[in-house]
Design a protein around this motif. Structure first.
Motif, mmCIF file in Angstrom:
data_model
loop_
_atom_site.group_PDB
_atom_site.id
_atom_site.type_symbol
_atom_site.label_atom_id
_atom_site.label_comp_id
_atom_site.label_asym_id
_atom_site.label_seq_id
_atom_site.Cartn_x
_atom_site.Cartn_y
_atom_site.Cartn_z
ATOM 1 N N MET A 242 0.837 -1.177 0.000
ATOM 2 C CA MET A 242 0.000 0.000 0.000
ATOM 3 C C MET A 242 0.889 1.251 0.000
ATOM 4 N N LEU A 243 0.608 2.164 -0.895
ATOM 5 C CA LEU A 243 1.356 3.404 -1.012
ATOM 6 C C LEU A 243 0.872 4.399 0.034
ATOM 7 N N THR A 244 1.765 4.808 0.944
ATOM 8 C CA THR A 244 1.402 5.821 1.935
ATOM 9 C C THR A 244 2.161 7.116 1.679
ATOM 10 N N ASP A 245 2.834 7.180 0.556
ATOM 11 C CA ASP A 245 3.615 8.340 0.173
ATOM 12 C C ASP A 245 2.800 9.140 -0.853
ATOM 13 N N LEU A 246 2.733 10.425 -0.669
ATOM 14 C CA LEU A 246 1.956 11.270 -1.578
ATOM 15 C C LEU A 246 2.780 11.820 -2.740
ATOM 16 N N SER A 247 4.025 11.364 -2.892
ATOM 17 C CA SER A 247 4.900 11.962 -3.904
ATOM 18 C C SER A 247 4.364 11.882 -5.336
ATOM 19 N N PRO A 248 3.709 10.788 -5.782
ATOM 20 C CA PRO A 248 3.164 10.812 -7.154
ATOM 21 C C PRO A 248 2.082 11.878 -7.333
ATOM 22 N N LEU A 249 1.222 12.021 -6.347
ATOM 23 C CA LEU A 249 0.161 13.016 -6.388
ATOM 24 C C LEU A 249 0.760 14.426 -6.365
ATOM 25 N N ILE A 250 1.746 14.650 -5.503
ATOM 26 C CA ILE A 250 2.388 15.966 -5.399
ATOM 27 C C ILE A 250 3.100 16.314 -6.698
ATOM 28 N N ALA A 251 3.854 15.372 -7.241
ATOM 29 C CA ALA A 251 4.585 15.630 -8.478
ATOM 30 C C ALA A 251 3.638 15.937 -9.636
ATOM 31 N N ALA A 252 2.594 15.155 -9.786
ATOM 32 C CA ALA A 252 1.660 15.351 -10.901
ATOM 33 C C ALA A 252 0.880 16.660 -10.763
ATOM 34 N N THR A 253 0.443 16.970 -9.568
ATOM 35 C CA THR A 253 -0.337 18.192 -9.372
ATOM 36 C C THR A 253 0.538 19.427 -9.549
ATOM 37 N N ALA A 254 1.775 19.379 -9.067
ATOM 38 C CA ALA A 254 2.701 20.495 -9.291
ATOM 39 C C ALA A 254 3.017 20.639 -10.777
ATOM 40 N N GLU A 255 3.181 19.526 -11.466
ATOM 41 C CA GLU A 255 3.427 19.551 -12.914
ATOM 42 C C GLU A 255 2.239 20.192 -13.636
ATOM 43 N N TRP A 256 1.037 19.844 -13.229
ATOM 44 C CA TRP A 256 -0.138 20.436 -13.865
ATOM 45 C C TRP A 256 -0.147 21.956 -13.669
ATOM 46 N N LEU A 257 0.128 22.392 -12.438
ATOM 47 C CA LEU A 257 0.125 23.834 -12.164
ATOM 48 C C LEU A 257 1.176 24.565 -12.991
ATOM 49 N N THR A 258 2.381 23.996 -13.082
ATOM 50 C CA THR A 258 3.437 24.691 -13.830
ATOM 51 C C THR A 258 3.209 24.642 -15.339
ATOM 52 N N ARG A 259 2.467 23.660 -15.823
ATOM 53 C CA ARG A 259 2.109 23.650 -17.248
ATOM 54 C C ARG A 259 0.964 24.619 -17.523
ATOM 55 N N ALA A 260 0.029 24.710 -16.603
ATOM 56 C CA ALA A 260 -1.109 25.610 -16.785
ATOM 57 C C ALA A 260 -0.709 27.075 -16.595
ATOM 58 N N TYR A 261 0.242 27.324 -15.712
ATOM 59 C CA TYR A 261 0.696 28.687 -15.383
ATOM 60 C C TYR A 261 2.219 28.717 -15.431
ATOM 61 N N PRO A 262 2.802 28.660 -16.619
ATOM 62 C CA PRO A 262 4.256 28.514 -16.754
ATOM 63 C C PRO A 262 5.036 29.768 -16.384
ATOM 64 N N ALA A 263 6.293 29.529 -16.084
ATOM 65 C CA ALA A 263 7.224 30.623 -15.818
ATOM 66 C C ALA A 263 7.668 31.227 -17.140
ATOM 67 N N SER A 264 8.129 32.436 -17.059
ATOM 68 C CA SER A 264 8.771 33.030 -18.231
ATOM 69 C C SER A 264 10.094 33.609 -17.769
ATOM 70 N N GLY A 265 11.100 33.479 -18.593
ATOM 71 C CA GLY A 265 12.376 34.056 -18.209
ATOM 72 C C GLY A 265 13.522 33.069 -18.128
ATOM 73 N N GLY A 266 13.367 31.882 -18.637
ATOM 74 C CA GLY A 266 14.491 30.969 -18.705
ATOM 75 C C GLY A 266 14.482 29.877 -17.664
ATOM 76 N N ALA A 267 15.608 29.186 -17.586
ATOM 77 C CA ALA A 267 15.728 27.992 -16.743
ATOM 78 C C ALA A 267 15.607 28.317 -15.252
ATOM 79 N N LEU A 268 16.219 29.387 -14.790
ATOM 80 C CA LEU A 268 16.127 29.737 -13.368
ATOM 81 C C LEU A 268 14.693 30.064 -12.990
#
Length: 175
Positions: A1-27
């Motif tokens: 049983m998975l008790t770690d939230l890391s897949p959920l955290i990674a996917a949800t953070a990825e969704w947010l950064t794709r929906a509201y991306p940064a501008s200005g380069g790698a940093l």
């Protein structure tokens, strides 16, 4: 049983950064991602405060990004192949909504981080979320879209009332 939230955290953070991306380069991209991940981590830890809660969401699944994509006007199905779409099934709508609320409301973010001290996720370890609760000018520039209240309002408003109720003074989190 998975008790770690890391897949959920990674996917949800990825969704947010794709929906509201940064501008200005790698940093800027890296700083935007850190802020999204901190907000999502706080939201996920509040939403799933115990190992049992984390295990249950691991079994049932968090629901995916379909409604969030629709609300933000992104048609994920139109430009996703099966491999790219798989991570989207781990996006949690409530966690994304709470994270959006935290990113746009510094007072609410402070209350949320303070509430984590009562939960089991941060027990025994001092956890700081500086880029979430006290972003500097560089952080703000990097995440201008990610922290824009008007842009995030449709997502934040989905479940913000539940977060505010959870953080009311005197209400204890389950530890």
């Amino acid at each position: 049983m998975l008790t770690d939230l890391s897949p959920l955290i990674a996917a949800t953070a990825e969704w947010l950064t794709r929906a509201y991306p940064a501008s200005g380069g790698a940093l800027a991209s890296a700083l935007c991602e850190v802020q999204a991940r901190q907000a999502v981590t706080v939201a996920a830890w509040l939403r799933y405060p115990t190992p049992t809660d984390a295990a249950l969401v691991g079994i049932a699944g968090p629901g995916g990004s379909a409604r969030l994509d629709w609300i933000t006007g992104a048609d994920a199905a139109a430009h996703c192949d099966d491999d790219d779409h798989a991570w989207r099934t781990w996006v949690d709508e409530v966690v994304a909504s709470w994270a959006a609320a935290l990113l746009t409301d510094p007072e609410l973010a402070g209350l949320a981080v303070a509430a984590l001290a009562e939960g089991s996720h941060a027990a025994g370890t001092p956890v700081r979320f500086r880029r979430l609760v006290a972003p500097d000018a560089t952080d703000r520039r990097a995440a201008a879209l990610l922290r824009h209240p008007d842009l995030l309002a449709p997502v934040a408003s989905l479940h913000q009332d539940q977060l505010v109720d959870l953080l009311k003074p005197g209400r204890a989190l389950i530890a």
